[in-house]
Design a protein around this motif. Structure first.
Motif, mmCIF file in Angstrom:
data_model
loop_
_atom_site.group_PDB
_atom_site.id
_atom_site.type_symbol
_atom_site.label_atom_id
_atom_site.label_comp_id
_atom_site.label_asym_id
_atom_site.label_seq_id
_atom_site.Cartn_x
_atom_site.Cartn_y
_atom_site.Cartn_z
ATOM 1 N N LEU A 122 0.810 -1.228 0.000
ATOM 2 C CA LEU A 122 0.000 0.000 0.000
ATOM 3 C C LEU A 122 0.840 1.273 0.000
ATOM 4 O O LEU A 122 0.537 2.199 -0.767
ATOM 5 N N CYS A 160 -6.704 -1.127 8.877
ATOM 6 C CA CYS A 160 -6.942 0.199 8.295
ATOM 7 C C CYS A 160 -7.192 1.243 9.391
ATOM 8 O O CYS A 160 -6.653 2.352 9.325
ATOM 9 N N ARG A 214 -3.877 2.036 11.146
ATOM 10 C CA ARG A 214 -2.840 2.647 10.307
ATOM 11 C C ARG A 214 -3.308 3.898 9.568
ATOM 12 O O ARG A 214 -2.550 4.450 8.770
ATOM 13 N N GLN A 218 -5.669 4.232 7.279
ATOM 14 C CA GLN A 218 -6.043 3.995 5.889
ATOM 15 C C GLN A 218 -7.550 3.751 5.833
ATOM 16 O O GLN A 218 -8.194 3.587 6.869
ATOM 17 N N GLU A 219 -8.116 3.728 4.643
ATOM 18 C CA GLU A 219 -9.566 3.542 4.502
ATOM 19 C C GLU A 219 -9.889 2.125 4.056
ATOM 20 O O GLU A 219 -9.386 1.655 3.032
ATOM 21 N N ARG A 262 -7.966 1.773 0.656
ATOM 22 C CA ARG A 262 -7.522 3.018 0.020
ATOM 23 C C ARG A 262 -6.402 3.634 0.839
ATOM 24 O O ARG A 262 -6.505 3.784 2.057
ATOM 25 N N ARG A 263 -5.332 4.011 0.165
ATOM 26 C CA ARG A 263 -4.222 4.690 0.827
ATOM 27 C C ARG A 263 -4.619 6.151 1.081
ATOM 28 O O ARG A 263 -4.930 6.891 0.157
ATOM 29 N N LEU A 264 -4.608 6.541 2.338
ATOM 30 C CA LEU A 264 -4.935 7.909 2.712
ATOM 31 C C LEU A 264 -3.703 8.733 3.067
ATOM 32 O O LEU A 264 -3.729 9.952 3.008
ATOM 33 N N GLN A 265 -2.650 8.059 3.494
ATOM 34 C CA GLN A 265 -1.442 8.783 3.890
ATOM 35 C C GLN A 265 -0.202 8.007 3.533
ATOM 36 O O GLN A 265 -0.221 6.870 3.265
ATOM 37 N N ILE A 268 -1.221 8.190 -3.048
ATOM 38 C CA ILE A 268 -2.285 8.513 -2.097
ATOM 39 C C ILE A 268 -3.597 8.594 -2.863
ATOM 40 O O ILE A 268 -3.667 9.169 -3.944
#
Length: 82
Positions: free
Chosen positions: A31, A57, A60, A62-63, A79-82, A36
């Motif tokens: 990921l 998630c 960490r 993430q979504e 989904r990668r948020l950061q 992002i």
């Protein structure tokens, strides 16, 4: 919370046949290499994955987008948020 209009995965990670914690470890390694906002779909048939991915998630930042079935295999969109 969705950061992007698209939930289409940019990559599919096949972890079928792997047992806990290997699918989460594989996703955790892959990921951060994605941009992002990108969605990673993980195919994982370990029953623990249904609990592990949402929990990972949350921990960490993430979504967890969805749990779904792809060609009769359990799949999880992250989904990668950061």
């Amino acid at each position: 919370m969705t950061t992007s209009a698209s939930s289409d995965p940019v990559e599919v990670l096949d972890c079928l046949g792997q047992r806990c914690p290997l699918p989460v470890i594989a996703a955790a390694r892959r990921l951060p290499e994605l941009p992002i906002g990108a969605v990673l779909r993980v195919l994982a048939d370990d029953p623990a994955a249904a609990i592990d991915f949402p929990a990972w998630c949350r921990m960490r930042g993430q979504e967890f987008v969805a749990a779904l079935s792809v060609d009769n295999s359990p799949a999880y969109d992250l989904r990668r948020l950061q």
